[in-house]
Design a protein around this motif. Structure first.
Motif, PDB file in Angstrom:
ATOM      1  N   GLN A 252       4.392  21.166  -9.986  1.00 26.27           N
ATOM      2  CA  GLN A 252       3.682  20.623 -11.133  1.00 26.27           C
ATOM      3  C   GLN A 252       2.260  21.180 -11.146  1.00 26.27           C
TER       4      GLN A 252
ATOM      5  N   ARG B  53      -1.555  21.234 -11.757  1.00 24.84           N
ATOM      6  CA  ARG B  53      -2.608  20.218 -11.783  1.00 24.84           C
ATOM      7  C   ARG B  53      -3.939  20.898 -12.044  1.00 24.84           C
TER       8      ARG B  53
ATOM      9  N   THR C 133      -7.475  24.435  -9.937  1.00 18.13           N
ATOM     10  CA  THR C 133      -6.076  24.526 -10.356  1.00 18.13           C
ATOM     11  C   THR C 133      -5.151  24.526  -9.147  1.00 18.13           C
TER      12      THR C 133
ATOM     13  N   TYR D  20      -0.072  22.256 -19.843  1.00 18.83           N
ATOM     14  CA  TYR D  20      -0.708  21.375 -18.861  1.00 18.83           C
ATOM     15  C   TYR D  20      -2.199  21.270 -19.157  1.00 18.83           C
TER      16      TYR D  20
END
Length: 129
Positions: free
Chosen positions: A1, A3, A24, A118
């Motif tokens: 995932q 972030r 990141t 994202y």
């Protein structure tokens, strides 16, 4: 995932300078991974989110909105884990919440928010006259 965590927002006077950072994680680039874009977007109260700058690390290409061209610079560190936005000659109209965003894959619209998957939580920038 993926972030993304932004920092560096502050209150400054017009003409001042700020550097935003975006830490990141959750993806890697090793030459075999899918291409991706990283972008900075901002949203002023009562207005839609708009693209400020983006970078395509695979080629180093950068893209800027006309309103910030020549004043803002987007870059990554050597490890490609931190994204920066150097903002110079700040104007009152630069005020807003600044968001870092990530997109996997090529796009013809690197400054369009709907192209990104994202998002970070945002960092506030206030420029006073």
């Amino acid at each position: 995932q993926v972030r993304l965590v932004e920092s560096g927002g502050d209150s400054v006077q017009a003409g001042g300078t700020l550097r935003l950072s975006c830490a990141t994680s959750g993806y890697t680039y090793n030459g075999f991974s899918p291409a991706y874009y990283l972008g900075w977007f901002r949203q002023a109260p009562g207005k839609e989110r708009e693209g400020v700058a983006s970078i395509y690390p695979e080629t180093g290409s950068t893209y800027y909105d006309a309103s910030v061209e020549g004043r803002f610079t987007i870059s990554q560190d050597d490890t490609r884990t931190t994204l920066y936005l150097e903002m110079n000659s700040l104007k009152v109209e630069d005020t807003g919440t600044y968001y870092c965003a990530h997109r996997t894959g090529v796009t013809d619209y690197p400054l369009t928010s709907t192209e990104y998957y994202y998002w970070g939580q945002g960092t506030r920038v206030t420029v006073s006259a």
